[in-house]
Design an enzyme around this catalytic site. Sequence first.
Site, short mmCIF file in Angstrom:
data_model
loop_
_atom_site.label_atom_id
_atom_site.label_comp_id
_atom_site.label_asym_id
_atom_site.label_seq_id
_atom_site.Cartn_x
_atom_site.Cartn_y
_atom_site.Cartn_z
N THR B 204 -59.37 35.04 -93.94
CA THR B 204 -58.19 34.31 -94.39
C THR B 204 -58.31 34.09 -95.89
O THR B 204 -59.40 33.86 -96.39
CB THR B 204 -58.14 32.95 -93.66
N GLY B 258 -59.64 28.20 -86.65
CA GLY B 258 -58.38 27.50 -86.81
C GLY B 258 -58.13 26.34 -85.87
O GLY B 258 -57.58 25.32 -86.26
#
Lengths: 339, 339
Positions: B204, B258
């Site tokens: 990410t 996440g």
Amino acid sequence: MRISHLFAAFAAMAFLSAPAKAEEASRAPITIVIHGGAGALAPGRYTPEEEAAYKAKLLEAVNAGYAVLEKGGRSIDAVEAAIVVMEDSPLFNAGKGAVFTRNGRNELDASIMDGKTVNAGAVAGVSHVKNPIKLARAVMDESPHVMFARDGAEKFAREHGLQMVSRRYFRTERRWKEYKEALKADKEKKGASLPYAYDWKFGTVGAVALDRDGNIAAGTSTGGMTLKRYGRVGDSPIIGAGAFADNRSCAVSSTGWGEYFMRLVIARDICAQVEYAHKSVKEAADDVIHHRLPDLGGDGGVIVLDPHGNYTFAFNTSGMFRAVRQEGAEPQVAIYEEK
Amino acid sequence: MRISHLFAAFAAMAFLSAPAKAEEASRAPITIVIHGGAGALAPGRYTPEEEAAYKAKLLEAVNAGYAVLEKGGRSIDAVEAAIVVMEDSPLFNAGKGAVFTRNGRNELDASIMDGKTVNAGAVAGVSHVKNPIKLARAVMDESPHVMFARDGAEKFAREHGLQMVSRRYFRTERRWKEYKEALKADKEKKGASLPYAYDWKFGTVGAVALDRDGNIAAGTSTGGMTLKRYGRVGDSPIIGAGAFADNRSCAVSSTGWGEYFMRLVIARDICAQVEYAHKSVKEAADDVIHHRLPDLGGDGGVIVLDPHGNYTFAFNTSGMFRAVRQEGAEPQVAIYEEK
């Protein structure tokens, strides 16, 4: 209990916030607080019969949640039980009775969070799941994930035995009529801002609860905004915005103009003010709902509960469908602002 | 600047956090901090050539953002510029080079937030938008909404002139090979937890920036988790989890597992500790990344920047691709943990 008794009871008391009354010195009183949406609910908007119907359903929901707590059940189960009652009612914009998207569909969002484990589940944009709050719960309990969206969320629902329904299940004539009127007004450009007006953001439901073990939980469920499009996701399925629960601070369920709630991460902000600024739930909620939210131009409301049984309702609209039941007291139900 | 010079420069300095050096007494130094993912980046994982390639791209990205700031541009534009460089590179799990879902697709998420206006935009699960961060920006600037998902988000992208690409654009042989291996292992039940292992959560990207006007901004973009399914939404497109920015406190971009970042609403929590507990960005980030996150079993990292130019990198993994450039100092790039 007759509704007329309730009227008498809550007419006499302001219950926008209340300190915990510890019935047993050793623990906080079991408590459930619910809402059925905030908005331009000025007196006169509903007939006495309609008001009575809303209040009866709110009472049924708060009692359903309280019954779980009274039997020694978990706050997360109480939250789910209360929300299911409101999802199953056509009165609220959640489950049956949800508003319509621009394409004439019902797309539902929900989230749930357990303050003990800080675990959470959420779903966005489902159209065939009878009770989205149950699906959010299944995501929390039966997957390593927090959030599923749209078709994928429905696939998960089918694989995990959730009750599926046809699209028509959610449709009510009242919402369909509102949809047609909104669509017409929008197409005639009479109301570019129509979908964002008060009346199109109503009816999100939610609950927060505190159980005998001192654990809190929160949940929220909604049909979203009338005429929404582009797969718009509002605040209800966003952990930290639409719902948040952590035993270290508090439990919150939100209702209102979702975009502002997302930008302010309202539920987490309120609990952060409790946790780090050592504010009461009322002080924290008031700061966010009466200062930060209107400063940006947003509106709506929240219910907040801490592990000591302190709770508050805060909204900057003229009304919020709401109810509370706390150990040692009668349930209370209200719609309009208390003076 | 030659990479070898950089090596010498950052070998000599620990820059996990640094106080602001106000070059002009009247304002904080313009600053951009970026990351390209956190994970099991132990020394030896990459060849020297691979390390050099990562560092060169991180340097290019941080310089692209800094160039915006240097010309007096806005922090939100600097954040977007830096992220676009990383999205366009196959090295990172964002834009081109994204990992594959269980169905062999690339589904991209992004979010962006402006600390001055507290406005935000986010998209989840898009498959044809070349630069998801630009789409998040368009959602913020050109719609009254904050978040769009999947097909709806792509419709909005087409209607707003975003550059669309075929599915094949995102595919790289490296990620495809990883996908095939992960799928095989998962089907053989060798790795029930495989999709959740370190290597499947990498890459990410994100940025935080501070401009000459003292405004901060944050952005995050990702391809999500290998083998993800059910329309799983991770933290990257969630305002308050994957990104947050408010001039009252700080700007944060997250990377990691996440689900834990969503449950802890990590970005908002860090800024809440800065805002309400009056912690430094380093103290706040350390509390969340080194205590709250591992207490739940999660891992990952954040970059944090406040309006005074104080910044920090915090991660509880063995490495994080990262870089910073602050007015009056040379850019710095690193991968592994500094001792």
